[in-house]
Scaffold this motif. Structure first.
Motif, mmCIF file in Angstrom:
data_model
loop_
_atom_site.group_PDB
_atom_site.id
_atom_site.type_symbol
_atom_site.label_atom_id
_atom_site.label_comp_id
_atom_site.label_asym_id
_atom_site.label_seq_id
_atom_site.Cartn_x
_atom_site.Cartn_y
_atom_site.Cartn_z
ATOM 1 N N GLN A 22 -18.440 10.885 24.485
ATOM 2 C CA GLN A 22 -19.881 10.794 24.257
ATOM 3 C C GLN A 22 -20.160 10.251 22.859
ATOM 4 O OE1 GLN A 22 -22.437 14.200 23.761
ATOM 5 N NE2 GLN A 22 -24.107 13.234 24.885
ATOM 6 N N GLY A 57 -31.138 17.169 17.460
ATOM 7 C CA GLY A 57 -30.259 16.610 18.483
ATOM 8 C C GLY A 57 -29.820 15.225 18.030
ATOM 9 N N ASP A 80 -27.505 19.425 15.376
ATOM 10 C CA ASP A 80 -26.951 19.214 16.713
ATOM 11 C C ASP A 80 -26.106 20.430 17.087
ATOM 12 O OD1 ASP A 80 -26.728 16.360 18.437
ATOM 13 O OD2 ASP A 80 -25.243 17.879 18.989
ATOM 14 N N SER A 81 -25.931 20.621 18.391
ATOM 15 C CA SER A 81 -25.058 21.715 18.841
ATOM 16 C C SER A 81 -23.586 21.310 18.768
ATOM 17 C CB SER A 81 -25.419 22.124 20.276
ATOM 18 O OG SER A 81 -25.442 20.986 21.105
ATOM 19 N N SER A 82 -23.308 20.021 18.667
ATOM 20 C CA SER A 82 -21.921 19.547 18.710
ATOM 21 C C SER A 82 -21.345 19.385 17.304
ATOM 22 C CB SER A 82 -21.864 18.205 19.451
ATOM 23 O OG SER A 82 -20.669 17.530 19.148
ATOM 24 N N ASP A 108 -27.373 25.487 18.311
ATOM 25 C CA ASP A 108 -27.821 25.278 19.681
ATOM 26 C C ASP A 108 -29.284 25.706 19.714
ATOM 27 O OD1 ASP A 108 -28.539 25.445 22.324
ATOM 28 O OD2 ASP A 108 -26.615 26.269 22.988
ATOM 29 N N SER A 127 -33.007 13.739 23.006
ATOM 30 C CA SER A 127 -32.432 15.080 22.941
ATOM 31 C C SER A 127 -33.322 16.129 23.593
ATOM 32 C CB SER A 127 -32.159 15.473 21.481
ATOM 33 O OG SER A 127 -33.326 15.342 20.702
#
Ligand code: SAM
Length: 286
Positions: A22, A57, A80-82, A108, A127
């Protein structure tokens, strides 16, 4: 010493591979759409240059870097959550010498409400439809914005198209059928795609000052990243449609994805990225 169950280890690798895939696609998309993103940022109804910006996001930073370039005095908090995406964003910020203007926050937004200060501008591109409860996140954005602050919400119109009409020659309109199947797949899993964002913004306490849909049409003959972006994107679509596509269509899709074969997408000189992105410019009601 900790032991990882073999299945868990496999799952973790798989998750890491997904995150890497991604991230690579987001980087390619950022490259291919850079001019387009700059146009959207330039369109925003902004009088005084914002100093404190939040990118919600943020992914690997498509919006963050466009905003840093447009507003040289601003600092961006990229959320971002990542962790993998944030790590990549930070590496890019260091490489471009703007790391002192970027703060990354891993959160998150479905489960936590990090302290992001009082930004003058919040940007959220592609997002918001991923959130489990976007109405709640919109209210959070409204509450965090400085008085008079602006929220720029950008949403894509589904996946881009890459092939010309009637292509490929051996299976015309394959891409259309893949999109129909993948749209069904995503309607179940990402239910807020294509939501009525204007109404949602109003309900969350914003005044929508402007809404505009920008058409994207980037020809591959003028940008070699288009082929790699198309290849990565079609791989992801394949993951979504593999169980529902006809055997003939799946075989044709695999011929397109075969970079060594004569029908591989990278050999085509007629690729383009065609899509639309809509932006809502929403002011916080005081
Ligand atoms: C399609 S990407 C868009 C990234 C970037 N804004 C861009 O325009 O390239 C969506 C991003 O939202 C992030 N995301 C999805 N759900 C989230 C959540 N609940 N909290 C924080 N980030 C989330 C994903 O990790 C991903 O990086």
């Amino acid at each position: 010493m900790t032991h990882t169950h073999p299945h868990a280890a496999h799952r973790n690798h798989r998750r890491q591979d997904d995150a890497d895939d991604q991230a690579e696609i987001l980087d390619l998309e950022a490259e291919v759409l850079a001019t387009h993103t700059a146009t959207i940022v330039g369109w925003l109804p902004i009088e005084a240059s914002p100093r404190r910006i939040v990118d919600l996001g943020c992914g690997t930073g498509a919006g963050t870097f466009a905003l840093l370039a447009r507003f040289p005095e601003a600092h961006v908090t990229a959320v971002d959550s990542s962790t993998a995406h944030l790590q990549r964003l930070r590496e890019k910020a260091c490489a471009e010498g703007v790391d002192e203007r970027v703060r990354t926050v891993q959160a998150d937004l479905d489960v936590s409400r990090p302290d992001l200060g009082t930004p003058d501008l919040v940007w959220a591109s592609a997002s918001m439809h991923h959130m489990a409860d976007p109405d709640r996140v919109l209210r959070t954005v409204r509450d965090m914005l400085a008085p008079g602050g602006l929220f720029a919400l950008v949403e894509p119109a589904g996946f881009p198209r890459f092939l010309p009409e009637n292509a490929p020659e051996d299976r015309p309109d394959l891409e259309e059928r893949c999109h129909a199947v993948s749209d069904r797949f995503h309607t179940e899993r990402v239910p807020h795609r294509g939501a009525d964002w204007g109404s949602k913004l109003t309900a969350a306490g914003f005044t929508v000052e402007g809404e505009r849909t920008f058409a994207v049409n980037v020809e591959g003959s003028r940008d070699e990243a288009v082929g790699r972006y198309a290849l990565g994107s079609l791989h992801r679509i394949r993951d979504a449609v593999v169980d529902a596509l006809s055997a003939e269509d799946l075989a044709a899709l695999d011929r397109l994805l075969d970079t060594d074969g004569p029908h591989g997408i990278l050999h085509r000189d007629d690729l383009a990225v065609r899509t639309e992105r809509t932006v809502w410019a929403a002011r916080r009601d005081n």
